[in-house]
Each structure stands twice: as C-alpha cells, then as structure tokens.
Motif scaffolding. Structure first.
Motif, mmCIF file in Angstrom:
data_model
loop_
_atom_site.group_PDB
_atom_site.id
_atom_site.type_symbol
_atom_site.label_atom_id
_atom_site.label_comp_id
_atom_site.label_asym_id
_atom_site.label_seq_id
_atom_site.Cartn_x
_atom_site.Cartn_y
_atom_site.Cartn_z
ATOM 1 N N UNK A 162 82.939 -59.849 -34.904
ATOM 2 C CA UNK A 162 83.928 -59.084 -34.130
ATOM 3 C C UNK A 162 84.204 -59.732 -32.782
ATOM 4 N N UNK A 163 83.293 -60.641 -32.374
ATOM 5 C CA UNK A 163 83.559 -61.437 -31.170
ATOM 6 C C UNK A 163 83.371 -62.902 -31.538
ATOM 7 N N UNK A 164 84.327 -63.733 -31.164
ATOM 8 C CA UNK A 164 84.265 -65.143 -31.515
ATOM 9 C C UNK A 164 84.284 -65.961 -30.232
ATOM 10 N N UNK A 165 83.243 -66.792 -30.030
ATOM 11 C CA UNK A 165 83.142 -67.582 -28.813
ATOM 12 C C UNK A 165 83.238 -69.051 -29.186
ATOM 13 N N UNK A 166 84.292 -69.713 -28.698
ATOM 14 C CA UNK A 166 84.537 -71.095 -29.087
ATOM 15 C C UNK A 166 84.522 -72.002 -27.863
ATOM 16 N N UNK A 167 83.748 -73.095 -27.956
ATOM 17 C CA UNK A 167 83.699 -74.068 -26.869
ATOM 18 C C UNK A 167 84.376 -75.339 -27.366
ATOM 19 N N UNK A 168 85.554 -75.641 -26.844
ATOM 20 C CA UNK A 168 86.362 -76.779 -27.265
ATOM 21 C C UNK A 168 86.403 -76.886 -28.787
ATOM 22 N N UNK A 169 86.985 -75.892 -29.459
ATOM 23 C CA UNK A 169 86.873 -75.830 -30.918
ATOM 24 C C UNK A 169 87.542 -76.972 -31.658
#
Lengths: 229, 209, 218
Positions: free
Chosen positions: B152-159
């Motif tokens: 339900x939460x998506x955390x992307x670092x330089x995807x």
C-alpha cells in the motif's frame, strides 16, 4: 491464538533457514572452507605429534581449539554475507527479528554439526583416540554446538555492522564462548577416559543451561542489533 | 490518514548533520518526490521512511488499516526498491519471491507475479540465478520484488537507473497504474521521474545550488 | 567541598593506616598490606562495570547518547581499575607463591573480564556510524555481563584456587582480619569509592566538553 503464533514463528524461521541452506548448497561459502580448515589443522596436529601418545584431556583440548577456530571462520559469515551483498535490508523489510535469529541459529547448527560429523571420525583416526563413551561425546558436542551457534549468530550480526570484522569476531566471541569451550573440553576428555562419565552429569547440565540461556537471551538481544528502530 | 508520516526528521553522521526538521506525509493515492543534489540525504530519508535507518531526531510512522506504528511493523504493506536493498544472487527470481512471501507470512499471488515478470520481459528467466542477470535486468527484478506483495506504500530510490528506454517506459506505466491506490515516495535526480509525482520535498537546496 | 574533604580524609587515613596502623597479618606477614589497595581497587572495578551495564540497558531502552557516554566512561574506568587490581594481585602472588601468574580462578576470571572490555572498546572504535555504535556496544556489554555467572560457575571447577580468602577461611571461622585491620580496610573501601565517584564525575565532564567541541549536543 498461541498455536497460530507458533506456526508463524516456525514457518518464518524455517523460511530464513531454507533460504540460507539453498544459498549454501549453491555456493558453499562456509561449509567447504570450514571443513578444509578443520581437516588441515587435524592433519597438522597429527603429523607434528608424530604418533606420540597424548592424554585424553590434551586430545580433547586440541579438538576443541580446532573446532572453535573453524566456527570463528564459518559461523561469522551468517550476517557478514548478508551485509556485504546488501541483502540485510531485504531481511529487515521481510522478516521479523526473532525469525531471523532462530533461522540463522538453526543454520549455524546445521553447518557446524555437519562439519563435526566428518571431523570427529578423522580426529579419532588421526590422533589415535580411544573413544570410550560415544553417546556422551555426541551429546556434549550437540549441546555445545547449540550454544556456539546462537552466540555466533548474535555476534555475527554485531560484527557485520563494524569494520575489521574478520579480526573482531574471535575477539568478541572468545570471552562469551569461554564457558562452553572449557566445559566441552572437560566433558570430551571424560568421554575418552576409562571411568563412566555419566555419574557426575554436571558438565552436560551446564552445557544445556548455557544453550538455553544463549538461545533465549540471544533472541532477546538480537532485536536491538537487527532492527534500526 | 492512511500512509507514511515523517515528523521533524533529522539525521546526522557523527556530529555532521545531513538534514534536519523535515516533515511531510504521503497518503494513499498521493505521489511525493524527494528531490535534491547528490549527498543531500535523499536515500537516507527514504530509508528512514521505510524503517531501514534510524532518524537522529524526529520520527517516521506508518498508518494503515486504522493502525499506526513503526514502518517495519507493516511488512505486508510496504514495498521498497533502493540500491541498498539487494536480493539474493544465488537464488532465482522464483526462489527470491518464495522466500520473501514466506518470511512475510503472506500468500503468494502467482498470477500477479507472472504478469509483472511478463511486463518486464523476464518471464523466461524465472528460474535462473540472479547472479547471472545484467544490472538492468536486476533492477527490473528488484522492482518486481517490491511490487509483488501489492504494497500500500511504495518507496522507490532512482527506480529507472540502469534501465533501457523500454524498461523506463514500463516503470512509468506501472507507476501510473498504481498511483491512485498507493502511497508513492520517489527519491530521484531524474526530471522524468519527478514528473510522476504531484508534490516535491526539496533537500539541501540552498547549500548546494 | 565537603565531598573533597571527605575524599582527602579517607585517602590520607587509608595510606597511613595501611602502612602504619594495621599490624602485619598472621600468615602472610607484611605482604598482606596489599589488601588495602588490591581489594578496594577490585571493588571499584566491579562498581564501574555495573554502572556501565546499567547505562547500556538505558541506551537500549531510550537510545540515549548521554547514557552511552556514561557507559563508555564507566567501562574505561573499570578497565583501568581492573588493570590495577590484576597488577597488584600479580605482585602479591609473586611474594606469596613465588609466581606472578599461577592460573588461580580469580586471575583467570579477571583476564576474561579484561578481554571482554578490550573487545568492547575494539567494537566501539570499529563502528563508524554513531547510532549503530551505541546500540552494538550496549548489546555486547549486556551479553558479556550475562556470561559472567557461567564463568563464575565453571572456572573454579577447572582451576585450583590459592586465593587468600579461600585459604584463611578454610577452617570455617571466617575471621580474616582483626579489628584494627578491619577499620583500615573499610576506610580504604570508602576512600577508593569516593575517589571513583570524583574521577567518574570529572571524566563525564571532560567527555561532555570533548563531545560538544566535536559538535554534539550532549
């Protein structure tokens, strides 16, 4: 529902152990090096003694020095490997701390006992050991290995987050493992001696108490090492 | 509010402060971009939001299904794809996904996993060890692993780093499809990725520009 | 001020008492005077390590930098006092048993204790991330302390003891010291405890200034 909690716990810890076993089976990071280390040391000791007769206490001390240092190289990998490859965060994201600790402890136990199963017969052959009480020896080794596995898992997680890990691990582990080490040496010496070792019983009870304390206390402290919260 | 909440978060390495006093929230259906030059602490802040790093001050909390607490208590609701979160090289995608779902104690949605694998053109590599993948393929699979449990939460670092044009397009369309239902936090230097997001949190702007 | 006066009073009396007032001991003779130094110093080491343990628990509960600083200062002091106790014990061993080191259980235990806290500082200096460092160090301090009861149990079974209290008390009387000796002994214990408190207080203040200079707000 405690039954459900227990099932969750078992399947979580099992997942971690299964994952590690699969990795180990594919890459053999730890098993091969640990076994080779043990065998090399045993051969060295055996050759340097040149067939001289040694007393049971000395033989058992040599066995445990070898096992202790091989554990230092093999078991320290448990978390160093995860930290080096950046997978530690995956563990943090997916697993509960206690599942990780008990999964890793179980894997350490599996690794160490499979090494010992091969090394113990070699020890008997190469050092000309007269193993009089095999059952007692087996129980001693099993109990000592439980304590060793749990403490190593905790310390490996600590060391993985520090620099100079390879050197630091034995330094941290030695004082913590000294009680197991001393007792295992005595108990193994007794299993080589003529007198029946079972009558005293103190050594085995002590090793069992240490194993219980290490697994329970280790699980409690691991929470603080593992989670960044 | 359902989503991620950061209150007055600061982080320092040793006595050196990286950032301090950062407050923002990402509610479900919202997309927030963490923007700033190298070294401003985007990745660190993202890790704090995910529960992977401890803030030196302030707090990061998560709130889903009427419950709120530390981010790592919501293992089944958070998906992270970041350079510091790697998967197991010795295991195949199939085995990695199996391990992660077992560890979470969640049921696998195999149809959805297959759909993701196909959309990133990895379906024929499902049983090859990750160690044999190229860096672009690896990045694709990391995204799949972050999405597979329908977080339900998506955390992307330089995807989209390491990805080719087609890969970038796939990431963009997947992010677009999730936007309405997911709390999305993207740390990036890439204007294209920034454009996905509705709002921006800037880090270290004045000092570096 | 009162505190400093008490400290100086106790320490002066301890020195004078130990060398002049107290009579030589029954069996051990003049060498027994070492107990007015050796025993209080060992006691202070135990006190310091206990303080360090307590502060380590606080670190884990509250992630407090202040508690970590106190734990570190206490461990450092404990280590120094432990070294003093080891050395004074070794000199006594030389004169009483003609060997600096004879694997007495106390000597073995204190060696392990020294190793534990050297490892503790090794771990601290090997962990660059401060937030990690304080937690890892605290966990190790607690782990090491938890192992102590096992050591206390196992070491006497492996090594023979010649430590004076086990020998002098062997007849079961339990009377180790006469009245004068006891007076000097307890003054020494009090004096060294005051000395420890003063040193602890000073070290914490010095450490706090040092950390402020580095930019910490402790």
């Amino acid at each position: 529902m405690p039954a459900r909690l227990i099932m969750d716990f078992i399947s979580g810890a099992w997942a971690v152990m299964k994952k590690d076993a699969l990795e180990e089976y594919r890459a053999r990071y730890a098993f091969n090096t640990t076994l080779l280390f043990c065998v090399t040391c045993l051969v060295m000791v055996s050759y340097s003694l040149g067939g001289a007769v040694t007393d049971p206490m000395l033989q058992s001390a040599m066995l445990w020095v070898i096992l202790f240092f091989s554990a230092m190289t093999g078991l320290s990998r448990a978390f160093i490997k995860e930290e080096d490859r950046g997978t530690m965060n995956t563990l943090r994201l997916c697993c509960r701390a206690d599942h990780v600790f008990y999964g890793k402890t179980a894997m350490n136990f599996l690794l160490m006992s499979s090494v010992i199963v091969i090394v113990a017969p070699l020890f008997i052959i190469l050092l000309n050991v007269n193993m009089r009480h095999v059952g007692y020896f087996a129980l001693t080794t099993a109990l000592a290995t439980v304590g060793l596995s749990a403490v190593s898992a905790l310390l490996s997680a600590i060391v993985a987050q520090a620099r100079a890990r390879g050197m630091l691990f034995p330094v941290l582990a030695f004082p913590a493992l000294m009680p197991v080490f001393l007792t295992a040496v005595r108990a193994t010496g007794m299993s080589l001696a003529e007198a029946a070792p079972w009558t005293g019983g103190g050594e085995l009870v002590f090793l069992a108490a240490y194993a219980v304390a290490a697994t329970v206390g280790g699980g409690f402290l691991f929470e603080y090492v593992f989670s960044e919260q | 509010m359902e989503g991620l909440i950061l209150e007055n978060v600061g982080k320092r390495f040793g006595p050196r402060p990286i950032f301090s006093g950062i407050s923002f929230s990402v509610s479900q259906g919202e997309a927030v971009c963490l923007w700033g030059p190298n070294g401003a602490g985007k990745s660190t802040l993202l890790k704090i939001a995910a529960g992977l790093a401890r803030p030196s001050s302030g707090s990061a909390t998560c709130s889903f299904g009427g419950r709120s607490g530390k981010p790592l208590e919501f293992r089944n609701s958070i998906g992270v794809c970041a350079p510091d979160v790697s998967l197991y090289d010795e295991l195949s995608p199939e085995e990695n996904l199996d391990f992660m779902s077992r560890a979470r104690g969640a049921k696998r949605d195999k149809a959805y996993e297959r759909e993701l694998m196909e959309s990133f053109s990895l379906e024929s590599f499902a049983n090859a060890p990750l160690g044999t993948f190229s860096s672009g393929m690896r990045q694709r699979f990391k995204l799949i692993a972050a999405l597979a449990h329908r977080p339900r939460a998506l955390l992307l670092d330089e995807p989209s780093s390491f990805m080719d044009e087609a890969g970038r397009a796939r990431v963009e369309s997947i992010v677009a499809s999730l936007k309405g239902s997911t709390a999305l936090l993207v740390a990036t230097n890439d204007p294209a990725e920034r454009a996905w997001c509705g709002s921006t949190v800037s880090l270290g702007g004045d000092k570096f520009c | 001020m009162l505190f400093l006066a008490a400290l100086f009073g106790f320490m002066a009396w301890t020195l004078y008492g130990a060398l002049v007032v107290a009579p030589p001991a029954h069996v051990l003779g003049e060498t027994a005077r070492v107990i007015y130094f050796h025993v209080p110093v060992a006691w202070v080491a135990v006190l310091a390590f206990t303080m360090s343990l307590w502060n380590s628990v606080v670190v884990l509960r509250r992630h407090s930098y202040e508690a970590d600083m106190k734990a570190e200062v206490s461990a450092r002091m404990g280590l120094w006092f432990c070294v003093l106790a080891t050395i004074s014990g070794a000199f006594f061993a030389k004169s009483a048993w003609n060997m600096y080191w004879n694997w007495d259980p106390r000597q073995v235990s204190i060696t392990v204790l020294l190793l534990v806290y050297m490892a503790y500082f090794g771990l601290r200096s090997a962990t660059p991330d401060f937030d990690r460092r304080i937690r890892l160090a605290a966990v190790y301090a607690i782990l090491a302390f938890a192992v102590m009861p096992f050591l206390v149990f196992v070491i006497p079974r492996v090594y023979m003891s010649l430590h004076p209290d086990t020998i002098i008390n062997a007849d079961g009387q339990g009377k180790l010291l006469d009245d004068k000796m006891r007076l000097v002994f307890w003054c020494a214990a009090a004096g060294y405890t005051f000395l420890y408190l003063k040193l602890y207080n000073l070290s914490v203040r010095v450490e706090r200034i040092a950390r402020r200079k580095e930019g910490w707000d402790v």
